[in-house]
Design an enzyme around this catalytic site. Sequence first.
Site, PDB file in Angstrom:
ATOM      1  N   LYS A 172      52.676  51.776  30.910  1.00 25.42           N
ATOM      2  CA  LYS A 172      53.140  50.707  31.797  1.00 25.42           C
ATOM      3  C   LYS A 172      54.612  50.470  31.458  1.00 25.42           C
ATOM      4  CE  LYS A 172      51.190  47.543  34.679  1.00 25.42           C
ATOM      5  NZ  LYS A 172      50.017  47.564  35.534  1.00 25.42           N
ATOM      6  N   GLY A 199      42.034  33.381  45.718  1.00 27.24           N
ATOM      7  CA  GLY A 199      43.065  34.330  46.160  1.00 27.24           C
ATOM      8  C   GLY A 199      42.608  35.090  47.388  1.00 27.24           C
ATOM      9  N   GLY A 252      45.079  37.007  49.686  1.00 28.91           N
ATOM     10  CA  GLY A 252      45.852  38.111  49.101  1.00 28.91           C
ATOM     11  C   GLY A 252      45.429  39.453  49.649  1.00 28.91           C
ATOM     12  N   VAL A 312      43.949  42.091  48.193  1.00 29.48           N
ATOM     13  CA  VAL A 312      42.570  42.493  47.874  1.00 29.48           C
ATOM     14  C   VAL A 312      41.589  41.466  48.434  1.00 29.48           C
ATOM     15  CG1 VAL A 312      40.942  43.072  46.039  1.00 29.48           C
ATOM     16  CG2 VAL A 312      43.354  43.641  45.751  1.00 29.48           C
TER      17      VAL A 312
HETATM   18  P1  NAD Z   1      48.324  39.355  46.098  1.00 29.86           P
HETATM   19  O1  NAD Z   1      49.573  38.791  45.510  1.00 29.86           O
HETATM   20  O2  NAD Z   1      48.394  40.010  47.431  1.00 29.86           O
HETATM   21  O3  NAD Z   1      47.196  38.236  46.186  1.00 29.86           O
HETATM   22  C1  NAD Z   1      47.047  37.221  45.273  1.00 29.86           C
HETATM   23  C2  NAD Z   1      46.718  35.966  46.073  1.00 29.86           C
HETATM   24  O4  NAD Z   1      46.458  34.917  45.136  1.00 29.86           O
HETATM   25  C3  NAD Z   1      47.847  35.492  46.961  1.00 29.86           C
HETATM   26  O5  NAD Z   1      47.366  35.285  48.289  1.00 29.86           O
HETATM   27  C4  NAD Z   1      48.294  34.172  46.310  1.00 29.86           C
HETATM   28  O6  NAD Z   1      48.760  33.221  47.249  1.00 29.86           O
HETATM   29  C5  NAD Z   1      47.017  33.723  45.658  1.00 29.86           C
HETATM   30  N1  NAD Z   1      47.209  32.766  44.579  1.00 29.86           N
HETATM   31  C6  NAD Z   1      48.223  32.657  43.706  1.00 29.86           C
HETATM   32  N2  NAD Z   1      48.020  31.619  42.880  1.00 29.86           N
HETATM   33  C7  NAD Z   1      46.828  31.082  43.219  1.00 29.86           C
HETATM   34  C8  NAD Z   1      46.053  30.001  42.737  1.00 29.86           C
HETATM   35  N3  NAD Z   1      46.478  29.247  41.725  1.00 29.86           N
HETATM   36  N4  NAD Z   1      44.870  29.736  43.309  1.00 29.86           N
HETATM   37  C9  NAD Z   1      44.435  30.490  44.351  1.00 29.86           C
HETATM   38  N5  NAD Z   1      45.134  31.522  44.870  1.00 29.86           N
HETATM   39  C10 NAD Z   1      46.300  31.810  44.309  1.00 29.86           C
HETATM   40  O7  NAD Z   1      47.753  40.359  44.993  1.00 29.86           O
HETATM   41  P2  NAD Z   1      46.637  41.456  45.181  1.00 29.86           P
HETATM   42  O8  NAD Z   1      47.306  42.777  45.290  1.00 29.86           O
HETATM   43  O9  NAD Z   1      45.662  41.034  46.210  1.00 29.86           O
HETATM   44  O10 NAD Z   1      45.958  41.430  43.739  1.00 29.86           O
HETATM   45  C11 NAD Z   1      45.102  40.361  43.370  1.00 29.86           C
HETATM   46  C12 NAD Z   1      44.727  40.494  41.904  1.00 29.86           C
HETATM   47  O11 NAD Z   1      44.088  41.750  41.699  1.00 29.86           O
HETATM   48  C13 NAD Z   1      45.923  40.499  40.944  1.00 29.86           C
HETATM   49  O12 NAD Z   1      45.528  39.919  39.732  1.00 29.86           O
HETATM   50  C14 NAD Z   1      46.198  41.980  40.726  1.00 29.86           C
HETATM   51  O13 NAD Z   1      46.844  42.214  39.488  1.00 29.86           O
HETATM   52  C15 NAD Z   1      44.794  42.534  40.743  1.00 29.86           C
HETATM   53  N6  NAD Z   1      44.718  43.930  41.128  1.00 29.86           N
HETATM   54  C16 NAD Z   1      45.166  44.325  42.350  1.00 29.86           C
HETATM   55  C17 NAD Z   1      45.055  45.657  42.724  1.00 29.86           C
HETATM   56  C18 NAD Z   1      45.519  46.127  44.078  1.00 29.86           C
HETATM   57  O14 NAD Z   1      45.187  47.250  44.471  1.00 29.86           O
HETATM   58  N7  NAD Z   1      46.265  45.314  44.830  1.00 29.86           N
HETATM   59  C19 NAD Z   1      44.505  46.597  41.832  1.00 29.86           C
HETATM   60  C20 NAD Z   1      44.023  46.155  40.597  1.00 29.86           C
HETATM   61  C21 NAD Z   1      44.142  44.820  40.256  1.00 29.86           C
END
Ligand code: NAD
Length: 357
Positions: free
Chosen positions: A80, A180, A183, A185
Amino acid sequence: MSVLEHPSFDNHEKVLFATDEVTGLKAIIGVHSTASGPACGGCRMWSYPNSEAALTDVLRLSQGMSYKNIMADLPIGGGKSVIMKPEGAFDRQALFEAFGRAVESLNGQYTTAEDVGVSPDDMMAVRRSTEYVVGLPEGKAASGDPSPVTADGVFRGIQVCAERGLGKRDLNGVKVAIQGASGHVGTYLAGHLAKAGADLFITDINQDGLDKLKAEYGATIVGLDEIYDQDVDIFAPCALGAVINKDTIERIKAKIIAGAANNQLATRDMGEEVLKRGKIYAPDYVINAGGIINVMGEIAGDFDPAWVKGKLDGLEATLGEILDLSADQGRPSNLIADELARQRIEEKRAAKLSKVA
Ligand code: NAD
């Protein structure tokens, strides 16, 4: 600042500190293990208060990628990188080109991609300095947004948990709270769950996304803090890390905790607290590996959806194995997953050394 003595050092094979005076680059690349193959993991840009905080972050994240990649049975190791976001205005393209030169200096031992604070366009700038970058928006094998595949893996993982915790894989009428939900995912996961007939309780900072899910799936919107108190069967954290902590664990009624967020447990010993309360926890780096599985297709240079599907089947099997061991041994699933990951890395390392000898 100590490096070799750092509590999260965990025998990293390499830690590279890269600076560039002209662009203001201050980056650290952690290569935790190349036992299974060249290391791969995203690059995070963040306003770290100091280099010690950046080092701690990169070491933990890099070890986490080793565990995630080995448990998904991918032929890549764990690494990383972090960039300390410069204060004030800076030339973003030049900064990422300089970061690319640092990646290039590792001669393929580390391949980078996007993480928090970094976009596909930034990766195009990195590409000007090195070929060891994936997650590009264009190109022969570009794999695109990994989120739908991550959500697919999380949905399948939830079914695996439901089989064990609720006695059925069918999610019709099962109540699920998604943190979330607006977001990347969260939105895809909500779609899968709604299609399977689950009742959704959703929260997010982004209200527009919630309104759409309410209109589309009849989901119930709840407050940011209220999400922990919902009378649901499944809690799916898909926003932040450390949401399973000593305060929230007393409030979570769900039998199952399974979501996409990285580092869901505030501390390792929260796994024991979850188990003590009769709950099932899907180790985050096992259930959320869909994204890196998708990216692996790009690394291989020949993106094959059938191969991705096969790996998601493997994700389900691995998660089931961990949960069964946890139930049989009465030990937390997060510790079982860590042990299996370390054991598999050691086996790969030994096999690699025996080939050399
Ligand atoms: P994203 O930023 O698109 O979504 C995160 C969402 O969480 C956003 O809509 C944000 O507004 C919301 N959020 C932030 N603070 C919050 C709170 N206090 N309460 C409720 N909602 C809140 O990110 P993502 O790509 O959807 O990823 C989500 C999680 O999954 C992250 O932790 C990321 O590290 C993990 N992850 C994502 C992937 C991927 O393929 N995108 C892969 C592995 C892990």
